[in-house]
Design a protein around this motif. Structure first.
Motif, PDB file in Angstrom:
ATOM      1  N   TRP A 245       0.800  -1.213   0.000  1.00  0.00           N
ATOM      2  CA  TRP A 245       0.000   0.000   0.000  1.00  0.00           C
ATOM      3  C   TRP A 245       0.843   1.279   0.000  1.00  0.00           C
ATOM      4  N   GLN A 246       2.146   1.146   0.086  1.00  0.00           N
ATOM      5  CA  GLN A 246       3.018   2.305   0.172  1.00  0.00           C
ATOM      6  C   GLN A 246       2.929   3.136  -1.126  1.00  0.00           C
ATOM      7  N   PRO A 247       3.287   4.409  -1.070  1.00  0.00           N
ATOM      8  CA  PRO A 247       3.166   5.274  -2.240  1.00  0.00           C
ATOM      9  C   PRO A 247       3.939   4.811  -3.472  1.00  0.00           C
ATOM     10  N   SER A 249       3.982   1.582  -4.299  1.00  0.00           N
ATOM     11  CA  SER A 249       3.444   0.248  -4.597  1.00  0.00           C
ATOM     12  C   SER A 249       2.583   0.266  -5.855  1.00  0.00           C
ATOM     13  N   GLN A 251      -0.369  -0.990  -6.157  1.00  0.00           N
ATOM     14  CA  GLN A 251      -1.751  -0.665  -5.821  1.00  0.00           C
ATOM     15  C   GLN A 251      -1.946   0.859  -5.732  1.00  0.00           C
ATOM     16  N   PHE A 252      -1.027   1.538  -5.089  1.00  0.00           N
ATOM     17  CA  PHE A 252      -1.135   2.993  -4.970  1.00  0.00           C
ATOM     18  C   PHE A 252      -1.103   3.640  -6.352  1.00  0.00           C
ATOM     19  N   GLN A 253      -0.186   3.201  -7.185  1.00  0.00           N
ATOM     20  CA  GLN A 253      -0.071   3.785  -8.522  1.00  0.00           C
ATOM     21  C   GLN A 253      -1.345   3.531  -9.334  1.00  0.00           C
ATOM     22  N   THR A 282       1.024   6.912   5.646  1.00  0.00           N
ATOM     23  CA  THR A 282       1.461   7.341   4.303  1.00  0.00           C
ATOM     24  C   THR A 282       1.659   8.847   4.222  1.00  0.00           C
ATOM     25  N   TRP A 286      -2.229   8.918   0.256  1.00  0.00           N
ATOM     26  CA  TRP A 286      -3.492   8.390  -0.268  1.00  0.00           C
ATOM     27  C   TRP A 286      -4.569   9.466  -0.276  1.00  0.00           C
ATOM     28  N   HIS A 289      -5.328  11.687  -3.210  1.00  0.00           N
ATOM     29  CA  HIS A 289      -6.156  11.105  -4.270  1.00  0.00           C
ATOM     30  C   HIS A 289      -7.586  10.856  -3.794  1.00  0.00           C
TER      31      HIS A 289
END
Length: 375
Positions: A245-247, A249, A251-253, A282, A286, A289
């Motif tokens: 979940w990190q910026p 990662s 998934q975040f992208q 984070t 997140w 966004h």
């Protein structure tokens, strides 16, 4: 008395009624729906359907399986679709569901179904919703005796058969939906959770990667984005439950790109984590966004909570089992320790959408409105 006649000959097998049926969407296109069911023995997959009980159309998949997913087209709005499923000699009764409307859309969102067994959800049925979503933790675990793996999700369907065979269902992941062994008081030697959520992804037919997805209802200028965020503080331990979940990662992208590309007036993000946890770990990455969307909905806490975050973002926490410890959001404007769900009401072309917290008697606890955003 059984309605199907079984001939007692050595080569025959008595036909069984198919009763565990549920509806999902496997793509981002609401003009298609998936009829899902299970059978005791592998067989082909047949769906007969139409806009009357005469049915008239049919989709057949010859591949032999016990877990059946058949996609059919939804070519009309404001109609009732009727359908029946078959596998070999096994057959269901004729069921029905509503096609999506053109004027008013109603969507229910529930949280923590896994810890609300036996709850009466007839209020949701009475709301006559067109779509049912979750905020995670749909089952208690995948290791309870007799409910291992996909059997846990089968039990969820069995407990509410009428609701699931008449209402499209799109869940998101919580940690309990992939808990393959007991968590314990401290991280054990083996992994507690299946991060890839194999049983969940096998059982449900959902868009994209299934552990994350987005779904659009263009007639109501609406997009949902489902995320895999839960217990993020346990990342890197044997308690790790969700994908990275990190910026930096994937998934975040993906979320950043999906949100940036969203042109819908209403964009709702769904997760199973406390927003302050995501914000803190984070450093607000997140939330940059999230704030581009309309609302953020979670099922992390066992209570009802509505908050107004910085930048005008609305935050909602919902739970079918609402008697837990109350740790309301710092920006809370409404909260209640009561079993609850969220009802979303949209009118085509309207500048706002309505969100209502309701208890399981169907009584409105709180009403708020979210205005269309400007992408």
């Amino acid at each position: 008395m059984r309605l199907l006649l079984c001939f007692l000959v050595a080569s025959s097998v008595c036909a069984a009624p198919i009763e565990r049926i549920w509806l999902t969407h496997a793509t981002n296109d609401p003009s298609k729906i998936v009829i899902n069911w299970e059978t005791a023995a592998p067989g082909d997959s047949v769906v007969e359907f139409g806009t009357s009980e005469a049915l008239g159309q049919r989709v057949i998949l010859e591949h032999k399986t016990k877990l059946h997913h058949v996609e059919i087209p939804l070519e009309q709005r404001d109609v009732v679709y009727h359908y029946r499923v078959r596998s070999g000699e096994d057959v269901s009764t004729v069921s029905s569901f509503k096609g999506y409307p053109s004027q008013e859309l109603r969507i229910a969102i529930v949280g923590d179904w896994g810890y609300a067994p036996g709850k009466d959800v007839s209020a949701i049925v009475k709301d006559d919703v067109h779509l049912l979503l979750t905020a995670g933790d749909n089952v208690a675990s995948l290791h309870e005796k007799g409910k291992e793996g996909t059997k846990a999700f089968s039990a969820l369907i069995d407990a509410n058969r009428d609701l699931f065979r008449r209402t499209p269902f799109m869940p998101i992941l919580g940690n309990h939906d992939r808990e393959v062994t007991s968590r314990g008081p401290k991280p054990p030697a083996q992994a507690v959770y299946d991060v890839e959520a194999a049983a969940y992804r096998e059982f449900f037919a959902l868009p994209g990667d299934e552990w994350k997805w987005h779904f659009d209802l263009p007639g109501f200028d609406l997009r949902f984005i489902a995320l895999d965020l839960n217990h993020i503080q346990d990342f890197g331990t044997t308690w790790q439950t969700c994908h990275a979940w990190q910026p930096d990662s994937p998934q975040f992208q993906w979320f950043a790109e999906t949100m940036a590309a969203s042109t819908s007036g209403f964009v709702i993000s769904l997760m199973n984590e406390k927003q302050t946890q995501v914000q803190g770990l984070t450093k607000g990455a997140w939330h940059e966004h999230f704030r581009q969307g309309s609302a953020l909905i979670t099922g992390f806490g066992y209570f009802a909570d509505r908050a107004e975050l910085s930048g005008g973002l609305r935050y909602y926490n919902t739970c079918l089992k609402g008697d837990g410890d109350l740790y309301k959001d710092p920006q809370s404007k409404f909260h209640a320790r009561v079993d609850n769900y969220l009802l979303l009401i949209l009118t085509a072309g309207a500048p706002t959408m309505k969100l209502q917290f309701k208890n399981l008697r169907g009584e409105v606890l709180d009403t708020s409105e979210v205005a269309k955003r400007k992408p």
